[in-house]
Design a protein around this motif. Structure first.
Motif, PDB file in Angstrom:
ATOM      1  N   LEU A 138       3.478 -10.462  15.889  1.00 16.71           N
ATOM      2  CA  LEU A 138       2.859  -9.326  15.228  1.00 16.71           C
ATOM      3  C   LEU A 138       3.119  -9.473  13.736  1.00 16.71           C
ATOM      4  O   LEU A 138       4.246  -9.280  13.271  1.00 16.71           O
ATOM      5  N   GLN A 139       2.088  -9.873  13.006  1.00 19.98           N
ATOM      6  CA  GLN A 139       2.178  -9.979  11.561  1.00 19.98           C
ATOM      7  C   GLN A 139       1.856  -8.618  10.964  1.00 19.98           C
ATOM      8  O   GLN A 139       0.768  -8.090  11.184  1.00 19.98           O
ATOM      9  N   MET A 140       2.816  -8.072  10.222  1.00 16.99           N
ATOM     10  CA  MET A 140       2.660  -6.731   9.659  1.00 16.99           C
ATOM     11  C   MET A 140       2.634  -6.828   8.135  1.00 16.99           C
ATOM     12  O   MET A 140       3.568  -7.376   7.540  1.00 16.99           O
ATOM     13  N   SER A 141       1.583  -6.304   7.539  1.00 21.71           N
ATOM     14  CA  SER A 141       1.435  -6.337   6.087  1.00 21.71           C
ATOM     15  C   SER A 141       1.182  -4.924   5.568  1.00 21.71           C
ATOM     16  O   SER A 141       0.866  -4.021   6.342  1.00 21.71           O
ATOM     17  N   SER A 142       1.310  -4.762   4.261  1.00 19.36           N
ATOM     18  CA  SER A 142       1.102  -3.451   3.626  1.00 19.36           C
ATOM     19  C   SER A 142       1.862  -2.362   4.369  1.00 19.36           C
ATOM     20  O   SER A 142       1.328  -1.294   4.681  1.00 19.36           O
ATOM     21  N   LEU A 143       3.108  -2.649   4.643  1.00 17.37           N
ATOM     22  CA  LEU A 143       3.917  -1.734   5.449  1.00 17.37           C
ATOM     23  C   LEU A 143       4.155  -0.415   4.732  1.00 17.37           C
ATOM     24  O   LEU A 143       4.283  -0.374   3.495  1.00 17.37           O
ATOM     25  N   LYS A 144       4.215   0.642   5.525  1.00 13.95           N
ATOM     26  CA  LYS A 144       4.411   2.003   5.024  1.00 13.95           C
ATOM     27  C   LYS A 144       5.683   2.580   5.646  1.00 13.95           C
ATOM     28  O   LYS A 144       6.077   2.160   6.746  1.00 13.95           O
ATOM     29  N   PRO A 145       6.288   3.558   5.005  1.00 14.90           N
ATOM     30  CA  PRO A 145       7.479   4.183   5.604  1.00 14.90           C
ATOM     31  C   PRO A 145       7.216   4.722   7.009  1.00 14.90           C
ATOM     32  O   PRO A 145       8.111   4.679   7.858  1.00 14.90           O
ATOM     33  N   GLU A 146       5.999   5.178   7.262  1.00 13.80           N
ATOM     34  CA  GLU A 146       5.680   5.701   8.596  1.00 13.80           C
ATOM     35  C   GLU A 146       5.577   4.619   9.665  1.00 13.80           C
ATOM     36  O   GLU A 146       5.433   4.924  10.843  1.00 13.80           O
ATOM     37  N   ASP A 147       5.664   3.357   9.270  1.00 16.25           N
ATOM     38  CA  ASP A 147       5.728   2.263  10.240  1.00 16.25           C
ATOM     39  C   ASP A 147       7.147   2.053  10.763  1.00 16.25           C
ATOM     40  O   ASP A 147       7.361   1.245  11.667  1.00 16.25           O
ATOM     41  N   THR A 148       8.113   2.760  10.199  1.00 14.63           N
ATOM     42  CA  THR A 148       9.496   2.635  10.635  1.00 14.63           C
ATOM     43  C   THR A 148       9.636   3.059  12.090  1.00 14.63           C
ATOM     44  O   THR A 148       9.229   4.154  12.475  1.00 14.63           O
TER      45      THR A 148
END
Length: 121
Positions: free
Chosen positions: A80-90
């Motif tokens: 799972l490549q995750m980009s442009s991460l946001k605090p709500e992805d925690t």
């Protein structure tokens, strides 16, 4: 039986990237559809992304365009490549495997132990 082990979680700043890996062992990996779910504190586990044994992908609206799921059958691994991460992805991110095609449902056959992803603002 299928054993799943996630890795790659950690702490990242908002806007950053991480790649999660899920190594599978046991029964034939290529016959299973694979999914990623996540669970934040105080919230229910939610669907993130899935990939069928044939490579068709599904995404939650909240991650579409930012996350990419892929699989390498030669390595028995899903990513799972995750980009442009946001605090709500925690959340704690879980890898899962299932035999039938209802990939958005949480009733998968096998689950990993989870890996923590923390996104700071």
């Amino acid at each position: 039986q299928v054993q799943l082990v996630e890795s790659g979680g950690g702490l990242v700043q908002a806007g950053g990237s991480l790649r999660l890996s899920c190594a599978a062992s046991g029964r034939t990996f290529s016959r299973y559809h694979m999914g990623w779910f996540r669970q934040a504190p105080g919230k229910e586990r939610e669907f993130v992304a899935a990939i069928t044994w044939s490579g068709y992908t599904y995404y939650a609206d909240s991650v579409k365009g930012r996350f990419t799921i892929s699989r390498d059958s030669a390595k028995n691994t899903v990513y799972l490549q995750m980009s442009s991460l946001k605090p709500e992805d925690t959340a704690v991110y879980y890898c899962a495997a299932r035999a039938n095609l209802n990939v958005r449902s949480a009733d998968y056959d096998y689950w990993g132990q989870g890996t923590q992803v923390t996104v700071s603002s």
